[in-house]
Design a protein around this motif. Sequence first.
Motif, short mmCIF file in Angstrom:
data_model
loop_
_atom_site.label_atom_id
_atom_site.label_comp_id
_atom_site.label_asym_id
_atom_site.label_seq_id
_atom_site.Cartn_x
_atom_site.Cartn_y
_atom_site.Cartn_z
N ASP A 328 0.83 -1.21 0.00
CA ASP A 328 0.00 0.00 0.00
C ASP A 328 0.86 1.25 0.00
OD1 ASP A 328 -2.36 -1.43 -0.05
OD2 ASP A 328 -2.70 -1.31 2.12
N ALA A 329 1.96 1.22 0.78
CA ALA A 329 2.86 2.37 0.84
C ALA A 329 3.51 2.62 -0.51
CB ALA A 329 3.92 2.15 1.91
N ALA A 330 3.93 1.55 -1.18
CA ALA A 330 4.52 1.71 -2.51
C ALA A 330 3.51 2.30 -3.49
CB ALA A 330 5.02 0.35 -3.02
N GLY A 331 2.24 1.93 -3.31
CA GLY A 331 1.19 2.50 -4.15
C GLY A 331 1.06 4.01 -3.95
N ILE A 332 1.21 4.46 -2.71
CA ILE A 332 1.16 5.90 -2.44
C ILE A 332 2.28 6.62 -3.18
CG2 ILE A 332 1.55 7.62 -0.62
CD1 ILE A 332 -0.03 5.82 1.27
#
Length: 394
Positions: A328-332
């Motif tokens: 999810d963080a990489a998606g941000i």
Amino acid sequence: MDVAAWIERRRAPYAADPKKSRGRLVAESASPTRTDFQRDRDRVLHSTAFRRLKHKTQVFVYHEGDHYRTRLTHTLEVAQIARSIARALGLDEDLAETIALAHDIGHPPFGHAGERALDGLMEPYGGFDHNAQTLRVLMRLERRYAEFDGLNLTFESLEGVLKHNGPLDAFGAPKAAIADAAERLGAPFAGHASGEAQAAAIADDIAYDAHDVDDGLRARLFVLDDVADAPLLGDILSEVRGRYPALDDHRAGHEVVRRVITRLVEDAIAEGARRIDALAPASLEDVRASAEPVIAFSKPMAEQEREVKRFLRARMYRHPRVDRVMKDAAGIVSDLFGRYFADPSALPADWAREAGMGGETSHARAVADFIAGMTDRYAIDEHRRLFDLTPDLL
């Protein structure tokens, strides 16, 4: 090997000497109260990029708990261990501390997940590497001095960051940003950095081996009994339980972590002393020209330390809970890069100007620079400002 005799020594002939530094890219008058390496350390400590490490992920995002390591607390632990090793081996403690304090300044938000995301996005433009980004911060992006960009650190401090993982040609051709920094410094690809830089590098391994065990136990990604079969960890756990059979798991875990640090530090000092005695270096240049690092773990300890890493990789870094949050963080990071790249007006005004000052590659690099400087919470806040839905990183 009489390690105690080593600890009594002062500056060794093979240590980096601030009075013999190769100097700075922009010449400055000497400080009347500090050596050049002490001045470097102070500049890193007072930099904006250093302060931002407080809210950058080590393994856990900042709001998952107050007691987990951040990039800042990790960096402080590395600095303490680096100084201890440098002191024992007669090296310059201030230079070792400077390199340790600076080594992670280029890390983007969300740890290695953020780095992997930026590297993929920047692949058409030269890629992204946190070590190269650290050099960009130290040599260009910190803008607080009247006469130069960056911190204008000494050659020895920058070389230590540049060769944080060893000689630049050890793993093939270095990335363009690393090669550019080496060319600007006049640092050869071959050869090691100083013993002080090597002390900082091995201190990095020691710190995260130990504190990731501590954080993994705290997060209940594994329990103390899970380390029983792991080399080094299991042996130390047996020692602790043998000496303190009634000790609760919470305190036993801390005792294991404390002893892991001690065991690794003492081995690195003893092996460093052995290698230095065998090489008999008369100068820093002899250390740089050595066929192998002068500071390393002994062969038995090196294998045990690799097993600690394997344990952490399997039980912590690839844990489904950590993996989900990091995806999810990489998606941000990916969302932010796409928006800023397509619409520079979404950037702050000074960064929008920076992005518009060159071609597509310069534009992409400016976007990556801006994102890499973000803390976790600023990246989340920016995503909420620009997008309707932001993942809840819990």
